[in-house]
Design an enzyme around this catalytic site. Structure first.
Site, PDB file in Angstrom:
ATOM      1  CG  ASN A  41      -1.868   1.090   1.445  1.00 20.27           C
ATOM      2  OD1 ASN A  41      -1.915   1.953   0.640  1.00 20.27           O
ATOM      3  ND2 ASN A  41      -2.307   1.264   2.599  1.00 20.27           N
ATOM      4  CE  LYS A  69      -0.442   3.257   4.607  1.00 23.12           C
ATOM      5  NZ  LYS A  69      -0.467   3.344   6.256  1.00 23.12           N
ATOM      6  CG  HIS A  80      -5.879   1.906   5.060  1.00 17.93           C
ATOM      7  ND1 HIS A  80      -5.382   2.874   5.909  1.00 17.93           N
ATOM      8  CD2 HIS A  80      -4.860   1.196   4.824  1.00 17.93           C
ATOM      9  CE1 HIS A  80      -4.357   2.729   6.159  1.00 17.93           C
ATOM     10  NE2 HIS A  80      -3.707   1.545   5.539  1.00 17.93           N
ATOM     11  CD  GLU A 103      -3.099   5.605   6.420  1.00 18.47           C
ATOM     12  OE1 GLU A 103      -3.042   5.657   5.359  1.00 18.47           O
ATOM     13  OE2 GLU A 103      -2.266   5.101   7.095  1.00 18.47           O
ATOM     14  CD  GLU A 116      -3.624  -2.818   6.939  1.00 17.04           C
ATOM     15  OE1 GLU A 116      -2.600  -2.655   6.786  1.00 17.04           O
ATOM     16  OE2 GLU A 116      -4.657  -1.695   6.666  1.00 17.04           O
ATOM     17  N   GLY A 161       1.914   2.308  10.696  1.00 17.15           N
ATOM     18  CA  GLY A 161       2.892   3.231  10.618  1.00 17.15           C
ATOM     19  C   GLY A 161       3.779   3.489  11.726  1.00 17.15           C
ATOM     20  CB  SER A 177       4.808  -1.780  11.802  1.00 17.86           C
ATOM     21  OG  SER A 177       4.225  -0.512  12.250  1.00 17.86           O
TER      22      SER A 177
HETATM   23  P1  PGA Z   1       2.357   0.199   7.581  1.00 12.24           P
HETATM   24  O1  PGA Z   1       1.252   0.494   6.930  1.00 12.24           O
HETATM   25  O2  PGA Z   1       3.150  -1.125   6.895  1.00 12.24           O
HETATM   26  O3  PGA Z   1       3.364   1.276   7.028  1.00 12.24           O
HETATM   27  O4  PGA Z   1       2.406   0.298   9.013  1.00 12.24           O
HETATM   28  C1  PGA Z   1       0.240  -0.579   6.583  1.00 12.24           C
HETATM   29  C2  PGA Z   1      -0.877   0.064   6.247  1.00 12.24           C
HETATM   30  O5  PGA Z   1      -1.268   1.126   6.283  1.00 12.24           O
HETATM   31  O6  PGA Z   1      -1.722  -0.910   5.279  1.00 12.24           O
END
Ligand code: PGA
Length: 307
Positions: free
Chosen positions: A70, A72, A154, A156, A224, A230, A270
């Site tokens: 992803n 983003k 997601h 976000e 997640e 993140g 992460s």
């Molecule tokens: P990350 O993000 O691996 O940077 O923690 C995962 C995601 O948002 O799908």
């Protein structure tokens, strides 16, 4: 008469001896080959069983491992071309589905640079095909520029853009109807986890999807935990497995045993090359959704976590 008889016996004995020597000679000549061949087979079988037992630990489910990147809202033509080159040159595990969630504006660019074996995903799509929805993108448009997947729900999108469980489920329903495969995200916040509400939250999110999704064949669920996204704070393999096992039980009770057995559930939050292998050993973890690390060459090692 006696003499004749013993002469015949002698000849017979000599004949037998010659034949058996010849046979023995032939046999000893053949035997090493036979032995070597059997040894080879045995070695092959040993390897096969070693792999099989390794597989049964991590992969007895029969579900194909699936790793999504992803990106983003990151990247430009230059950096995307670089990542695509790394992925194109890499030896990726053929037993793993790989999907790249690319910013919509670069989808066609990335599609043209990536090998066909790698899928391409939008990171969002609206719930209808077209119309007066300024700034939105439809599944039909994603398909038109070469995407075959879309990431929906997601955290976000939920937290920053205030998308509700219902809206996300409607998006999933429409995307599936349009022929896209869906990575359907779910996950609890830190506050919810600390309040002991993890199962309740993911069950609520799954319920919303289940109201709109009839056929789960083209769905992958991404669990997640928001606190792990993140932050560099990965869920431990046991923490992740616990929720994945709960989700499977939820699927059995609320959808069907078959969907519970076949639906792939990714872990996200992460994930790095350093922790992917341990996470991948868990029986209910069928892949990853990777943010930060999917922009780096280490993504290759994450894809190959089960290799
Ligand atoms: P990350 O993000 O691996 O940077 O923690 C995962 C995601 O948002 O799908």
């Amino acid at each position: 008469m006696d003499m004749n008889h013993s002469a015949t016996n002698l000849t017979l004995d000599a004949l037998k001896s010659v034949v058996s020597q010849a046979l023995l000679g032939k046999f000893t000549a053949v035997f090493p080959k036979l032995f070597k061949c059997q040894w080879k087979t045995y070695e092959g079988q040993k390897k096969l069983y070693a792999n099989f037992s390794k597989d049964t630990v991590s992969n007895m489910s029969g579900r194909k491992f699936c790793v999504g990147g992803n990106w983003k809202m990151n990247g430009d033509q230059k950096s995307i071309a670089e990542i695509c080159k790394v992925l194109s040159d890499a030896q990726l595990d053929p037993n793993t589905d790989v999907v790249i969630g690319c910013p919509a504006i670069y989808l066609m660019f990335a599609r043209n640079l990536l090998p066909c074996s790698i899928g391409v995903a939008g990171q969002n799509a609206y719930k209808v095909a077209k119309g007066a929805f300024t700034g939105e993108i439809s599944p039909a448009m994603l398909k038109d520029v070469g995407a075959d997947w879309v990431i929906l729900g997601h955290s976000e999108r939920r937290a920053i853009f205030k998308e509700s469980d219902e809206l996300i489920a409607e998006k999933a329903e429409h995307a599936l109807a349009e022929g896209l495969k869906v990575i359907a995200c779910i996950g609890e916040t830190l506050e919810e986890r600390e309040a002991g509400k993890t199962n309740e939250v993911v069950a609520r999110q799954m319920c919303a999807y289940a109201k709109k999704i009839r056929d789960w064949t083209n769905v992958v669920v991404a669990y997640e935990p928001v606190w792990a996204i993140g932050t560099g704070k990965t869920a431990t393999p046991d923490q992740a497995q616990e929720v994945h096992a709960f989700l499977r039980q939820w699927l059995t009770e609320n959808i069907s045993k078959e969907v519970s057995n076949t639906l792939r559930i990714q872990y996200g939050g992460s994930v790095t090359a350093a922790n992917a292998k341990e996470l991948a050993k868990k029986p209910d973890i069928d892949g990853f959704l990777v943010g930060g690390a999917s922009l780096k060459p280490e993504f290759v090692d994450i894809v190959n976590a089960r290799k």
